[in-house]
Design an enzyme around this catalytic site. Structure first.
Site, mmCIF file in Angstrom:
data_model
loop_
_atom_site.group_PDB
_atom_site.id
_atom_site.type_symbol
_atom_site.label_atom_id
_atom_site.label_comp_id
_atom_site.label_asym_id
_atom_site.label_seq_id
_atom_site.Cartn_x
_atom_site.Cartn_y
_atom_site.Cartn_z
ATOM 1 N N ILE A 14 -33.477 16.053 62.838
ATOM 2 C CA ILE A 14 -34.350 16.162 64.000
ATOM 3 C C ILE A 14 -33.573 16.585 65.232
ATOM 4 O O ILE A 14 -34.020 17.438 66.005
ATOM 5 C CB ILE A 14 -35.076 14.819 64.237
ATOM 6 C CG1 ILE A 14 -36.122 14.585 63.143
ATOM 7 C CG2 ILE A 14 -35.724 14.778 65.614
ATOM 8 C CD1 ILE A 14 -36.746 13.199 63.170
ATOM 9 N N ALA A 90 -29.676 9.870 67.895
ATOM 10 C CA ALA A 90 -28.672 9.256 67.027
ATOM 11 C C ALA A 90 -29.256 8.004 66.390
ATOM 12 O O ALA A 90 -29.815 7.146 67.076
ATOM 13 C CB ALA A 90 -27.419 8.897 67.831
ATOM 14 N N SER A 141 -39.657 5.552 65.488
ATOM 15 C CA SER A 141 -40.175 5.713 64.131
ATOM 16 C C SER A 141 -41.516 4.986 64.033
ATOM 17 O O SER A 141 -41.738 3.984 64.723
ATOM 18 C CB SER A 141 -39.203 5.110 63.112
ATOM 19 O OG SER A 141 -39.790 5.040 61.824
ATOM 20 N N TYR A 154 -34.289 -2.334 60.517
ATOM 21 C CA TYR A 154 -34.522 -0.985 61.031
ATOM 22 C C TYR A 154 -35.766 -0.976 61.915
ATOM 23 O O TYR A 154 -35.763 -0.406 63.018
ATOM 24 C CB TYR A 154 -34.688 -0.015 59.866
ATOM 25 C CG TYR A 154 -35.005 1.401 60.277
ATOM 26 C CD1 TYR A 154 -34.033 2.230 60.833
ATOM 27 C CD2 TYR A 154 -36.288 1.914 60.109
ATOM 28 C CE1 TYR A 154 -34.328 3.531 61.205
ATOM 29 C CE2 TYR A 154 -36.593 3.213 60.478
ATOM 30 C CZ TYR A 154 -35.608 4.023 61.026
ATOM 31 O OH TYR A 154 -35.901 5.312 61.397
#
Length: 243
Positions: A14, A90, A141, A154
């Site tokens: 991305i 990142a 996300s 995550y």
């Protein structure tokens, strides 16, 4: 005065797609990554692709190291000019049930995905607020807004970016600095290639296809131009979150 767009994590997936899109502007594009080798590869690729070679720069930088970020930001301000855009792309991912997740994995995910973006945002805020303009784009996300079994840590790191984005938008808005977040779904990158249940997940995507890095770059380009948009989460998931 020349302007620079900083893309942390700009050497892959991305991030590199966003770099490619940003080269279509008149701004300088600065690729930042922990890997000097990856930076060299993407710079060579982008230079071979066409225009903008003279406006392309690369610096090795670890987002978990505030001193490295500070040095990079200061160097860009001195050698190029103002920082118009910061993109935080990142990130790392690892599937693990929380009950069995190793301590070092937990720390690495939080340090890179959340604290890394806090570090970079803090470093550019002073020059952006001084110039009374700036656009910060965090890459989160859909897992950070909807969760997923096996990705608790995550998800937590990406959910933290939502809070960072909305709070920082309020803190910096009066000085002309906008802060938004893009929440991608299933995007065709190395990270997605490691998933073992891609086909099953695809059945939940309304558009029935994987997204491409350029789909996220489209959203990033929109957020740079949309000067009355701040504190928002832009979901780019083909309708995955609808189900």
């Amino acid at each position: 005065m020349s302007a620079a767009r900083l893309i942390f994590g700009g050497s892959k997936g991305i991030g590199s797609a966003i770099c490619r899109r940003f080269l279509q502007s008149d701004d300088h594009v600065v690729i930042l990554s922990r890997s000097a080798e990856n930076i060299d590869c993407v710079i060579e690729e982008l230079k071979n692709a066409g225009d903008g070679a003279s406006r392309l720069h690369g610096f090795q930088c670890d987002v978990s190291q505030p001193s490295e970020i500070k040095n990079c930001v200061e160097h860009v301000c001195k050698t190029i000019g103002k920082i118009s855009v910061l993109v935080n792309s990142a990130g790392v991912n690892a599937d693990h049930l929380l009950m069995t997740a190793p301590d070092d994995l937990i720390h690495d995910l939080i340090k890179t995905n959340l604290i890394g973006s806090i570090n970079t945002c803090r470093a550019v805020l002073k020059p952006m607020m001084r110039q009374k303009s700036g656009c910060i784009i965090n890459i989160g996300s859909v897992i950070g807004t909807h969760g997923r079994a096996g990705q608790s840590v995550y998800s937590a790191s990406k959910a933290g970016l939502v809070g960072l984005t909305k709070s920082l938008a309020q803190e910096a808005g009066s000085r002309g600095v906008r802060v938004n977040l893009i929440a991608p779904g299933l995007i065709n990158t190395e990270m997605t290639e490691r998933l073992t249940d891609v086909q099953a997940l695809m059945s939940r995507v309304a558009l029935r296809r994987l997204g491409q890095p350029d789909d996220v770059a489209d959203a990033a380009e929109f957020l740079v131009k949309a000067t009355y948009v701040t504190g928002q989460v832009i979901t780019v998931d083909g309708g995955l979150a609808l189900i």
